[in-house]
Motif scaffolding. Structure first.
Motif, mmCIF file in Angstrom:
data_model
loop_
_atom_site.group_PDB
_atom_site.id
_atom_site.type_symbol
_atom_site.label_atom_id
_atom_site.label_comp_id
_atom_site.label_asym_id
_atom_site.label_seq_id
_atom_site.Cartn_x
_atom_site.Cartn_y
_atom_site.Cartn_z
ATOM 1 N N PRO A 1 35.631 14.445 -27.804
ATOM 2 C CA PRO A 1 36.044 13.315 -28.639
ATOM 3 C C PRO A 1 36.242 13.698 -30.105
ATOM 4 N N ALA A 2 35.651 14.811 -30.528
ATOM 5 C CA ALA A 2 35.761 15.219 -31.935
ATOM 6 C C ALA A 2 37.066 15.959 -32.224
ATOM 7 N N CYS A 3 37.434 16.905 -31.335
ATOM 8 C CA CYS A 3 38.618 17.726 -31.620
ATOM 9 C C CYS A 3 39.667 17.701 -30.509
ATOM 10 N N HIS A 4 39.389 17.025 -29.406
ATOM 11 C CA HIS A 4 40.302 16.846 -28.267
ATOM 12 C C HIS A 4 40.558 18.116 -27.464
ATOM 13 N N ALA A 5 39.723 19.126 -27.631
ATOM 14 C CA ALA A 5 39.839 20.359 -26.846
ATOM 15 C C ALA A 5 39.223 20.151 -25.462
ATOM 16 N N PRO A 6 39.589 20.978 -24.491
ATOM 17 C CA PRO A 6 38.982 20.888 -23.158
ATOM 18 C C PRO A 6 37.485 21.176 -23.198
ATOM 19 N N LEU A 7 36.782 20.703 -22.165
ATOM 20 C CA LEU A 7 35.345 20.916 -22.038
ATOM 21 C C LEU A 7 35.084 21.818 -20.844
ATOM 22 N N LYS A 8 33.984 22.577 -20.909
ATOM 23 C CA LYS A 8 33.582 23.390 -19.762
ATOM 24 C C LYS A 8 32.143 23.056 -19.408
ATOM 25 N N GLU A 9 31.835 23.141 -18.116
ATOM 26 C CA GLU A 9 30.481 22.859 -17.629
ATOM 27 C C GLU A 9 29.569 24.043 -17.890
ATOM 28 N N GLN A 10 28.357 23.738 -18.356
ATOM 29 C CA GLN A 10 27.344 24.775 -18.524
ATOM 30 C C GLN A 10 25.975 24.115 -18.371
ATOM 31 N N CYS B 1 32.323 22.073 -25.656
ATOM 32 C CA CYS B 1 33.678 22.041 -26.184
ATOM 33 C C CYS B 1 34.190 23.467 -26.332
ATOM 34 N N THR B 2 35.443 23.698 -25.953
ATOM 35 C CA THR B 2 36.032 25.028 -26.038
ATOM 36 C C THR B 2 36.870 25.202 -27.305
ATOM 37 N N GLY B 3 36.922 24.190 -28.143
ATOM 38 C CA GLY B 3 37.706 24.271 -29.377
ATOM 39 C C GLY B 3 37.091 25.238 -30.376
ATOM 40 N N GLN B 4 37.944 26.005 -31.044
ATOM 41 C CA GLN B 4 37.451 26.955 -32.044
ATOM 42 C C GLN B 4 36.786 26.218 -33.191
ATOM 43 N N GLY B 5 35.571 26.629 -33.498
ATOM 44 C CA GLY B 5 34.846 26.035 -34.608
ATOM 45 C C GLY B 5 34.145 24.727 -34.285
ATOM 46 N N ASP C 1 27.621 11.520 -31.782
ATOM 47 C CA ASP C 1 26.253 11.355 -32.278
ATOM 48 C C ASP C 1 25.207 11.885 -31.306
ATOM 49 N N GLU C 2 25.524 11.968 -30.031
ATOM 50 C CA GLU C 2 24.598 12.462 -29.013
ATOM 51 C C GLU C 2 24.758 13.961 -28.761
ATOM 52 N N ALA C 3 25.808 14.568 -29.296
ATOM 53 C CA ALA C 3 26.100 15.976 -29.031
ATOM 54 C C ALA C 3 25.150 16.890 -29.787
ATOM 55 N N ARG C 4 24.883 18.032 -29.167
ATOM 56 C CA ARG C 4 24.086 19.073 -29.803
ATOM 57 C C ARG C 4 25.037 19.953 -30.602
ATOM 58 N N ARG C 5 24.667 20.217 -31.843
ATOM 59 C CA ARG C 5 25.490 21.057 -32.728
ATOM 60 C C ARG C 5 25.309 22.527 -32.374
ATOM 61 N N PRO C 6 26.315 23.348 -32.637
ATOM 62 C CA PRO C 6 26.159 24.789 -32.363
ATOM 63 C C PRO C 6 25.050 25.396 -33.195
ATOM 64 N N GLU C 7 24.429 26.420 -32.643
ATOM 65 C CA GLU C 7 23.296 27.065 -33.331
ATOM 66 C C GLU C 7 23.764 28.194 -34.205
#
Length: 56
Positions: free
Chosen positions: A14-23, A29-33, A50-56
């Motif tokens: 929902p943030a950048c409209h890139a495809p998602l992958k299961e993990q 999100c597979t979007g760069q950045g 708001d529920e998403a975990r930010r990259p580490e």
């Protein structure tokens, strides 16, 4: 956590409209950045920034 066939193909970040992958129990999100990780609770993807975990 296997999602229904075809569901992952139509879901997008929902943030950048890139495809998602299961993990594990998340959709990543597979979007760069972007790299947000959305939880899947009881088999239902929670695609809220708001529920998403930010990259580490």
């Amino acid at each position: 956590m296997a999602l229904e066939a075809g569901l992952l193909e139509i879901l997008a970040c929902p943030a950048c409209h890139a495809p998602l992958k299961e993990q594990d129990t998340e959709l990543i999100c597979t979007g760069q950045g972007c790299d947000l990780a959305y939880p899947v609770r009881d088999g239902i993807p929670v695609l809220l920034v708001d529920e998403a975990r930010r990259p580490e």
